[in-house]
Design a protein around this motif. Structure first.
Motif, short mmCIF file in Angstrom:
data_model
loop_
_atom_site.label_atom_id
_atom_site.label_comp_id
_atom_site.label_asym_id
_atom_site.label_seq_id
_atom_site.Cartn_x
_atom_site.Cartn_y
_atom_site.Cartn_z
N ILE A 1 0.84 -1.21 0.00
CA ILE A 1 0.00 0.00 0.00
C ILE A 1 0.87 1.25 0.00
CG2 ILE A 1 -1.71 1.29 1.32
CD1 ILE A 1 -2.97 -1.40 2.02
N TRP A 2 1.98 1.24 0.73
CA TRP A 2 2.88 2.40 0.70
C TRP A 2 3.50 2.57 -0.69
CZ3 TRP A 2 2.13 6.19 3.59
CH2 TRP A 2 1.88 6.08 4.96
N THR A 3 3.80 1.48 -1.36
CA THR A 3 4.33 1.56 -2.72
C THR A 3 3.30 2.18 -3.66
OG1 THR A 3 5.71 -0.40 -2.34
CG2 THR A 3 5.30 0.21 -4.64
N ALA A 4 2.04 1.75 -3.55
CA ALA A 4 0.97 2.33 -4.37
C ALA A 4 0.79 3.81 -4.03
CB ALA A 4 -0.33 1.56 -4.15
N ALA A 5 0.84 4.15 -2.75
CA ALA A 5 0.68 5.55 -2.34
C ALA A 5 1.81 6.41 -2.91
CB ALA A 5 0.65 5.66 -0.82
N THR A 6 3.02 5.88 -2.91
CA THR A 6 4.16 6.61 -3.48
C THR A 6 3.97 6.83 -4.97
OG1 THR A 6 5.60 5.67 -1.78
CG2 THR A 6 6.67 6.61 -3.72
N TYR A 7 3.47 5.80 -5.66
CA TYR A 7 3.21 5.92 -7.10
C TYR A 7 2.20 7.03 -7.37
CZ TYR A 7 1.25 4.91 -11.67
OH TYR A 7 0.78 5.02 -12.94
N TYR A 8 1.08 7.03 -6.63
CA TYR A 8 0.06 8.06 -6.83
C TYR A 8 0.56 9.43 -6.42
CZ TYR A 8 -3.32 4.55 -8.13
OH TYR A 8 -3.98 3.54 -8.78
N SER A 9 1.48 9.49 -5.49
CA SER A 9 2.08 10.77 -5.10
C SER A 9 2.92 11.33 -6.26
CB SER A 9 2.94 10.58 -3.86
OG SER A 9 3.59 11.77 -3.52
N ILE A 10 3.62 10.46 -6.95
CA ILE A 10 4.41 10.89 -8.11
C ILE A 10 3.48 11.46 -9.18
CG2 ILE A 10 5.85 10.06 -10.02
CD1 ILE A 10 7.06 8.05 -7.96
N ILE A 11 2.36 10.80 -9.41
CA ILE A 11 1.39 11.30 -10.40
C ILE A 11 0.81 12.65 -9.96
CG2 ILE A 11 -0.90 10.88 -11.39
CD1 ILE A 11 -0.16 7.97 -11.57
N ALA A 12 0.46 12.76 -8.69
CA ALA A 12 -0.14 14.00 -8.19
C ALA A 12 0.82 15.18 -8.30
CB ALA A 12 -0.59 13.83 -6.74
N ASN A 13 2.10 14.92 -8.19
CA ASN A 13 3.09 16.00 -8.24
C ASN A 13 3.77 16.13 -9.59
OD1 ASN A 13 2.93 16.93 -5.44
ND2 ASN A 13 3.66 14.88 -4.95
N GLY A 14 3.25 15.43 -10.59
CA GLY A 14 3.83 15.49 -11.93
C GLY A 14 3.54 16.82 -12.60
N PRO A 15 4.16 17.06 -13.74
CA PRO A 15 3.96 18.32 -14.46
C PRO A 15 2.50 18.48 -14.93
CG PRO A 15 5.68 16.99 -15.51
CD PRO A 15 5.11 16.18 -14.41
#
Length: 187
Positions: free
Chosen positions: A40-54
């Protein structure tokens, strides 16, 4: 296949590909049992990358979605029975996907994952975050199935139109050519 159908298929395929990239996170939550906090932390990190993308990526995807909707509506406007059935179903599934993504996926991503605190992967996952990740995975799956339906309807439309063309060709072959009147010959 017309240019409009080709655009719809290309746009839908692009959006499906975009959704399939979420498999990195979704496979860890929907398809692994038991689901660990590390997953779940791995998935959360992935979605965090998307949320902070350009933001330009988000604008490009929005423009592609707009192109797809416009093309389907343009084709639906023709009013032919095949267009009404196949494109009507396609626009319903396409709009369902847009609605689900706009109201169930993007708010989670931008509200919960924009400022994800640093964490070791062994920390317990807060229940709100756990629920959000499972909801995101489920909604991504629903959107993927709906877009696959759009591709299926467009393939059905192509098949129906090609069958109509084949019937038309067969009927033209079966119709005898008009005979020419005989001209009297001078002897």
């Amino acid at each position: 296949m017309g240019i409009r159908a080709a655009v719809v298929v290309c746009v839908t395929s692009f959006l499906l590909g975009s959704l399939f990239t979420h498999w990195i996170a979704d496979s860890l939550t929907l398809w692994k049992s038991p689901t660990t906090d590390q997953n779940i932390w791995t998935a959360a990190t992935y979605y965090s990358i998307i949320a902070n993308g350009p933001a330009q990526i988000q604008y490009a995807v929005a423009a592609i979605v707009l192109l797809g909707v416009t093309t389907i509506l343009w084709s639906l406007r023709d009013g032919r029975a095949g267009n009404l059935m196949f494109d009507g179903g396609s626009i319903f599934l396409f709009c369902t996907t847009i609605w689900m993504y706009s109201y169930s996926v993007l708010p989670y991503i931008f509200n919960l994952f924009k400022h994800l605190p640093p964490h070791p992967s062994t920390d317990a996952v807060p229940q709100e975050l756990r629920s959000a990740i499972f909801d995101l995975a489920s909604n991504n799956l629903i959107c993927s199935v709906a877009l696959t339906g759009v591709l299926g309807l467009q393939a059905g439309r192509f098949w129906a139109e090609s069958a109509d063309d084949d019937d038309e060709i067969e009927s033209l072959k079966a119709t005898p050519a008009p005979s020419r009147p005989k001209t009297p010959q001078l002897e």
